[in-house]
Motif scaffolding. Structure first.
Motif, PDB file in Angstrom:
ATOM      1  N   ASP A 168     -42.351 -81.153 -90.087  1.00  0.00           N
ATOM      2  CA  ASP A 168     -43.171 -82.352 -89.968  1.00  0.00           C
ATOM      3  C   ASP A 168     -42.532 -83.505 -90.726  1.00  0.00           C
ATOM      4  O   ASP A 168     -41.535 -83.339 -91.430  1.00  0.00           O
ATOM      5  CB  ASP A 168     -44.613 -82.103 -90.423  1.00  0.00           C
ATOM      6  N   GLY A 169     -43.100 -84.681 -90.543  1.00  0.00           N
ATOM      7  CA  GLY A 169     -42.562 -85.868 -91.182  1.00  0.00           C
ATOM      8  C   GLY A 169     -42.533 -85.761 -92.692  1.00  0.00           C
ATOM      9  O   GLY A 169     -41.701 -86.390 -93.346  1.00  0.00           O
ATOM     10  N   GLY A 170     -43.419 -84.971 -93.253  1.00  0.00           N
ATOM     11  CA  GLY A 170     -43.435 -84.781 -94.698  1.00  0.00           C
ATOM     12  C   GLY A 170     -42.119 -84.204 -95.213  1.00  0.00           C
ATOM     13  O   GLY A 170     -41.643 -84.584 -96.283  1.00  0.00           O
ATOM     14  N   ASP A 171     -41.518 -83.298 -94.430  1.00  0.00           N
ATOM     15  CA  ASP A 171     -40.215 -82.728 -94.809  1.00  0.00           C
ATOM     16  C   ASP A 171     -39.147 -83.825 -94.871  1.00  0.00           C
ATOM     17  O   ASP A 171     -38.315 -83.857 -95.777  1.00  0.00           O
ATOM     18  CB  ASP A 171     -39.764 -81.667 -93.787  1.00  0.00           C
ATOM     19  N   VAL A 172     -39.193 -84.721 -93.901  1.00  0.00           N
ATOM     20  CA  VAL A 172     -38.220 -85.810 -93.827  1.00  0.00           C
ATOM     21  C   VAL A 172     -38.431 -86.780 -94.994  1.00  0.00           C
ATOM     22  O   VAL A 172     -37.476 -87.206 -95.643  1.00  0.00           O
ATOM     23  CB  VAL A 172     -38.347 -86.548 -92.471  1.00  0.00           C
ATOM     24  N   ILE A 173     -39.689 -87.103 -95.269  1.00  0.00           N
ATOM     25  CA  ILE A 173     -40.001 -88.020 -96.372  1.00  0.00           C
ATOM     26  C   ILE A 173     -39.540 -87.435 -97.705  1.00  0.00           C
ATOM     27  O   ILE A 173     -38.926 -88.131 -98.518  1.00  0.00           O
ATOM     28  CB  ILE A 173     -41.513 -88.344 -96.403  1.00  0.00           C
ATOM     29  N   ARG A 174     -39.808 -86.153 -97.913  1.00  0.00           N
ATOM     30  CA  ARG A 174     -39.379 -85.513 -99.167  1.00  0.00           C
ATOM     31  C   ARG A 174     -37.861 -85.607 -99.339  1.00  0.00           C
ATOM     32  O   ARG A 174     -37.357 -85.868-100.424  1.00  0.00           O
ATOM     33  CB  ARG A 174     -39.857 -84.063 -99.225  1.00  0.00           C
ATOM     34  N   GLU A 175     -37.127 -85.403 -98.254  1.00  0.00           N
ATOM     35  CA  GLU A 175     -35.666 -85.504 -98.312  1.00  0.00           C
ATOM     36  C   GLU A 175     -35.242 -86.930 -98.681  1.00  0.00           C
ATOM     37  O   GLU A 175     -34.366 -87.124 -99.519  1.00  0.00           O
ATOM     38  CB  GLU A 175     -35.062 -85.098 -96.961  1.00  0.00           C
ATOM     39  N   ALA A 176     -35.866 -87.918 -98.053  1.00  0.00           N
ATOM     40  CA  ALA A 176     -35.516 -89.317 -98.326  1.00  0.00           C
ATOM     41  C   ALA A 176     -35.808 -89.679 -99.774  1.00  0.00           C
ATOM     42  O   ALA A 176     -35.062 -90.431-100.402  1.00  0.00           O
ATOM     43  CB  ALA A 176     -36.286 -90.242 -97.384  1.00  0.00           C
ATOM     44  N   ARG A 177     -36.885 -89.127-100.322  1.00  0.00           N
ATOM     45  CA  ARG A 177     -37.276 -89.440-101.700  1.00  0.00           C
ATOM     46  C   ARG A 177     -36.297 -88.843-102.724  1.00  0.00           C
ATOM     47  O   ARG A 177     -36.281 -89.262-103.870  1.00  0.00           O
ATOM     48  CB  ARG A 177     -38.689 -88.931-101.984  1.00  0.00           C
ATOM     49  N   GLN A 178     -35.484 -87.865-102.304  1.00  0.00           N
ATOM     50  CA  GLN A 178     -34.543 -87.229-103.226  1.00  0.00           C
ATOM     51  C   GLN A 178     -33.189 -87.933-103.276  1.00  0.00           C
ATOM     52  O   GLN A 178     -32.349 -87.591-104.100  1.00  0.00           O
ATOM     53  CB  GLN A 178     -34.338 -85.758-102.832  1.00  0.00           C
TER      54      GLN A 178
END
Length: 123
Positions: A60-70
């Motif tokens: 889900d988009g949450g996985d993508v957001i978490r990656e971007a935040r790192q």
């Protein structure tokens, strides 16, 4: 320097509308149709803004957001997109660490307005 935006949307017709509107406004666009593609592009291109659908194949988009935040360096501005009002009605800032959100369907001008607020109108 032009700001770059990663658009993550599995529905090609929706993605095309978003990409065209953002390109017309002068942004450099990268696009992905699933979580793995998005994560690869985040790490390769380090976009200024991430526009992520919350419902994607293989995650889900949450996985993508978490990656971007790192990502090291300047933070990536995040716009969460969903047709599911239950997701958007939650506290997105806490749940998905999004800076803004859009509920589908939306007009491309709404997306542009949010992106311009996040990056500053000059791009």
């Amino acid at each position: 320097m032009k700001k770059s935006i990663l658009v993550v949307e599995d529905q090609s017709s929706q993605r095309k509308i978003m990409v065209e509107a953002l390109q017309k406004a002068g942004y450099v666009i990268f696009q992905a149709g699933d979580v793995q593609q998005a994560i690869d592009l985040i790490n390769q291109q380090k976009p200024d803004v991430l526009v992520a659908d919350m419902h994607l194949p293989n995650g889900d988009g949450g996985d993508v957001i978490r990656e971007a935040r790192q990502l090291p360096g300047a933070p990536v501005a995040v716009v969460a997109v969903s047709i599911d009002l239950a997701i958007l009605n939650q506290n997105l800032t806490a749940t998905y660490q999004a800076d803004a959100y859009l509920s589908k369907p939306f007009h491309p001008r709404e997306l542009l307005k949010i992106v311009e607020e996040l990056v500053g109108v000059s791009h």
